[in-house]
Design a protein around this motif. Structure first.
Motif, PDB file in Angstrom:
ATOM      1  N   ALA A  43       0.845  -1.196   0.000  1.00 33.44           N
ATOM      2  CA  ALA A  43       0.000   0.000   0.000  1.00 33.44           C
ATOM      3  C   ALA A  43       0.876   1.241   0.000  1.00 33.44           C
ATOM      4  CB  ALA A  43      -0.917   0.003   1.220  1.00 33.44           C
ATOM      5  N   THR A  44       0.364   2.292  -0.584  1.00 34.65           N
ATOM      6  CA  THR A  44       1.031   3.593  -0.544  1.00 34.65           C
ATOM      7  C   THR A  44       0.036   4.628  -0.041  1.00 34.65           C
ATOM      8  OG1 THR A  44       0.474   3.981  -2.866  1.00 34.65           O
ATOM      9  CG2 THR A  44       2.678   3.128  -2.407  1.00 34.65           C
ATOM     10  N   MET A  45       0.562   5.613   0.675  1.00 36.90           N
ATOM     11  CA  MET A  45      -0.252   6.729   1.148  1.00 36.90           C
ATOM     12  C   MET A  45      -0.218   7.810   0.075  1.00 36.90           C
ATOM     13  SD  MET A  45       0.081   8.967   4.679  1.00 36.90           S
ATOM     14  CE  MET A  45      -0.080   7.533   5.735  1.00 36.90           C
ATOM     15  N   ASP A  46      -1.399   8.171  -0.424  1.00 36.70           N
ATOM     16  CA  ASP A  46      -1.493   9.145  -1.513  1.00 36.70           C
ATOM     17  C   ASP A  46      -1.764  10.552  -1.019  1.00 36.70           C
ATOM     18  OD1 ASP A  46      -1.164   7.024  -3.357  1.00 36.70           O
ATOM     19  OD2 ASP A  46      -3.303   6.590  -3.236  1.00 36.70           O
ATOM     20  N   ALA A  47      -2.536  10.668   0.073  1.00 29.17           N
ATOM     21  CA  ALA A  47      -2.896  11.990   0.602  1.00 29.17           C
ATOM     22  C   ALA A  47      -3.352  11.837   2.037  1.00 29.17           C
ATOM     23  CB  ALA A  47      -4.004  12.624  -0.241  1.00 29.17           C
ATOM     24  N   ILE A  48      -3.152  12.901   2.803  1.00 28.98           N
ATOM     25  CA  ILE A  48      -3.657  12.955   4.173  1.00 28.98           C
ATOM     26  C   ILE A  48      -4.272  14.330   4.370  1.00 28.98           C
ATOM     27  CG2 ILE A  48      -1.417  13.667   5.107  1.00 28.98           C
ATOM     28  CD1 ILE A  48      -2.120  12.004   7.643  1.00 28.98           C
ATOM     29  N   ASP A  49      -5.398  14.371   5.057  1.00 27.31           N
ATOM     30  CA  ASP A  49      -6.075  15.628   5.353  1.00 27.31           C
ATOM     31  C   ASP A  49      -6.579  15.529   6.787  1.00 27.31           C
ATOM     32  OD1 ASP A  49      -8.954  14.634   5.345  1.00 27.31           O
ATOM     33  OD2 ASP A  49      -8.357  14.082   3.315  1.00 27.31           O
ATOM     34  N   PRO A  50      -7.138  16.599   7.327  1.00 30.09           N
ATOM     35  CA  PRO A  50      -7.547  16.544   8.737  1.00 30.09           C
ATOM     36  C   PRO A  50      -8.578  15.453   9.056  1.00 30.09           C
ATOM     37  CG  PRO A  50      -7.368  18.810   8.035  1.00 30.09           C
ATOM     38  CD  PRO A  50      -7.209  17.966   6.800  1.00 30.09           C
ATOM     39  N   GLU A  51      -9.338  15.008   8.066  1.00 23.28           N
ATOM     40  CA  GLU A  51     -10.384  14.011   8.320  1.00 23.28           C
ATOM     41  C   GLU A  51      -9.920  12.573   8.112  1.00 23.28           C
ATOM     42  OE1 GLU A  51     -11.463  17.025   6.644  1.00 23.28           O
ATOM     43  OE2 GLU A  51     -11.936  17.534   8.708  1.00 23.28           O
ATOM     44  N   GLY A  52      -8.903  12.371   7.279  1.00 19.97           N
ATOM     45  CA  GLY A  52      -8.484  10.995   7.001  1.00 19.97           C
ATOM     46  C   GLY A  52      -7.343  10.927   6.006  1.00 19.97           C
ATOM     47  N   MET A  53      -7.113   9.697   5.518  1.00 23.71           N
ATOM     48  CA  MET A  53      -6.038   9.497   4.553  1.00 23.71           C
ATOM     49  C   MET A  53      -6.519   8.612   3.413  1.00 23.71           C
ATOM     50  SD  MET A  53      -3.422   7.029   6.638  1.00 23.71           S
ATOM     51  CE  MET A  53      -4.056   6.138   8.054  1.00 23.71           C
ATOM     52  N   ASP A  54      -5.927   8.856   2.238  1.00 26.31           N
ATOM     53  CA  ASP A  54      -6.225   8.075   1.045  1.00 26.31           C
ATOM     54  C   ASP A  54      -5.015   7.198   0.738  1.00 26.31           C
ATOM     55  OD1 ASP A  54      -8.740   9.341   0.569  1.00 26.31           O
ATOM     56  OD2 ASP A  54      -7.667  11.072  -0.239  1.00 26.31           O
ATOM     57  N   LEU A  55      -5.277   5.908   0.600  1.00 27.27           N
ATOM     58  CA  LEU A  55      -4.233   4.946   0.275  1.00 27.27           C
ATOM     59  C   LEU A  55      -4.582   4.268  -1.036  1.00 27.27           C
ATOM     60  CD1 LEU A  55      -3.883   3.056   3.709  1.00 27.27           C
ATOM     61  CD2 LEU A  55      -2.836   5.221   3.039  1.00 27.27           C
ATOM     62  N   THR A  56      -3.550   3.725  -1.691  1.00 26.50           N
ATOM     63  CA  THR A  56      -3.754   2.806  -2.793  1.00 26.50           C
ATOM     64  C   THR A  56      -3.169   1.479  -2.340  1.00 26.50           C
ATOM     65  OG1 THR A  56      -3.617   4.543  -4.457  1.00 26.50           O
ATOM     66  CG2 THR A  56      -3.260   2.286  -5.209  1.00 26.50           C
ATOM     67  N   ALA A  57      -4.022   0.465  -2.259  1.00 30.33           N
ATOM     68  CA  ALA A  57      -3.592  -0.864  -1.825  1.00 30.33           C
ATOM     69  C   ALA A  57      -3.568  -1.803  -3.020  1.00 30.33           C
ATOM     70  CB  ALA A  57      -4.551  -1.401  -0.767  1.00 30.33           C
ATOM     71  N   GLN A  58      -2.598  -2.704  -3.033  1.00 30.25           N
ATOM     72  CA  GLN A  58      -2.537  -3.738  -4.059  1.00 30.25           C
ATOM     73  C   GLN A  58      -3.280  -4.957  -3.521  1.00 30.25           C
ATOM     74  OE1 GLN A  58      -1.263  -3.284  -7.143  1.00 30.25           O
ATOM     75  NE2 GLN A  58      -0.866  -1.169  -6.527  1.00 30.25           N
ATOM     76  N   VAL A  59      -4.405  -5.279  -4.131  1.00 30.17           N
ATOM     77  CA  VAL A  59      -5.224  -6.416  -3.714  1.00 30.17           C
ATOM     78  C   VAL A  59      -5.414  -7.316  -4.929  1.00 30.17           C
ATOM     79  CG1 VAL A  59      -7.414  -7.161  -2.703  1.00 30.17           C
ATOM     80  CG2 VAL A  59      -6.409  -4.977  -2.001  1.00 30.17           C
ATOM     81  N   ASP A  60      -4.919  -8.536  -4.835  1.00 23.09           N
ATOM     82  CA  ASP A  60      -4.989  -9.487  -5.960  1.00 23.09           C
ATOM     83  C   ASP A  60      -4.432  -8.870  -7.242  1.00 23.09           C
ATOM     84  OD1 ASP A  60      -6.150 -11.487  -4.376  1.00 23.09           O
ATOM     85  OD2 ASP A  60      -8.170 -10.746  -4.771  1.00 23.09           O
ATOM     86  N   GLY A  61      -3.346  -8.124  -7.104  1.00 20.79           N
ATOM     87  CA  GLY A  61      -2.686  -7.540  -8.263  1.00 20.79           C
ATOM     88  C   GLY A  61      -3.345  -6.293  -8.815  1.00 20.79           C
ATOM     89  N   ALA A  62      -4.429  -5.845  -8.194  1.00 19.82           N
ATOM     90  CA  ALA A  62      -5.129  -4.656  -8.682  1.00 19.82           C
ATOM     91  C   ALA A  62      -4.978  -3.505  -7.686  1.00 19.82           C
ATOM     92  CB  ALA A  62      -6.611  -4.966  -8.880  1.00 19.82           C
ATOM     93  N   ALA A  63      -4.815  -2.305  -8.199  1.00 17.86           N
ATOM     94  CA  ALA A  63      -4.737  -1.118  -7.345  1.00 17.86           C
ATOM     95  C   ALA A  63      -6.139  -0.774  -6.869  1.00 17.86           C
ATOM     96  CB  ALA A  63      -4.138   0.046  -8.121  1.00 17.86           C
ATOM     97  N   THR A  64      -6.303  -0.679  -5.564  1.00 19.58           N
ATOM     98  CA  THR A  64      -7.595  -0.408  -4.955  1.00 19.58           C
ATOM     99  C   THR A  64      -7.486   0.835  -4.079  1.00 19.58           C
ATOM    100  OG1 THR A  64      -7.997  -2.787  -4.874  1.00 19.58           O
ATOM    101  CG2 THR A  64      -9.398  -1.412  -3.494  1.00 19.58           C
ATOM    102  N   THR A  65      -8.369   1.799  -4.287  1.00 15.30           N
ATOM    103  CA  THR A  65      -8.365   3.017  -3.479  1.00 15.30           C
ATOM    104  C   THR A  65      -9.002   2.730  -2.123  1.00 15.30           C
ATOM    105  OG1 THR A  65      -8.524   4.369  -5.466  1.00 15.30           O
ATOM    106  CG2 THR A  65      -9.116   5.423  -3.385  1.00 15.30           C
TER     107      THR A  65
END
Length: 95
Positions: A43-65
Motif C-alpha cells: 500500500a502507498t499513502m497518496d494523501a492525508i487531510d484533517p479528516e483521514g487518509m487516502d491509500l492505494t492498496a494492491q489487492v490481488d494484483g489490482a490497485a484499490t483506493t
C-alpha cells in the motif's frame, strides 16, 4: 522544537513521501486493519487531510483506493504524526 504545520497539500505530500519511503510496513497495516483491505500485499499513502487518509492498496494484483477516516479531526502535522503512531500501535495489538 519545530512548530507543527497546518495540513496543507504541501504538508500532505511531505507526510506521504516520508511514510511511503520510511514506513511502508505501517502504511500496509493501515490498509489492512483500518481500510478493510485485509488481502492487500502492499500500500502507498497518496494523501492525508484533517479528516483521514487516502491509500492505494494492491489487492490481488489490482490497485484499490482505500479511504481511512480518523477518529478525530487532525489539528496539525504533529497531531497527524501522533495519530499515525497510535494507529500503528493499535494495528500491532490487533494483529
Amino acid at each position: 522544537m519545530a512548530t507543527a504545520d497546518v495540513i496543507t497539500p504541501e504538508v500532505s505530500t511531505r507526510i506521504c513521501a516520508h511514510m511511503n519511503d520510511d514506513h511502508a510496513e505501517a502504511v500496509l497495516m493501515y490498509a489492512k486493519m483500518f481500510g478493510n483491505a485485509t488481502m492487500a500485499t502492499a500500500a502507498t499513502m497518496d494523501a492525508i487531510d484533517p479528516e483521514g487518509m487516502d491509500l492505494t492498496a494492491q489487492v490481488d494484483g489490482a490497485a484499490t483506493t482505500v479511504r481511512i477516516t480518523f477518529d478525530h479531526t487532525l489539528t496539525d502535522s504533529e497531531d497527524a504524526h501522533q495519530t499515525l503512531i497510535a494507529m500503528v500501535k493499535q494495528a500491532r495489538q490487533k494483529g
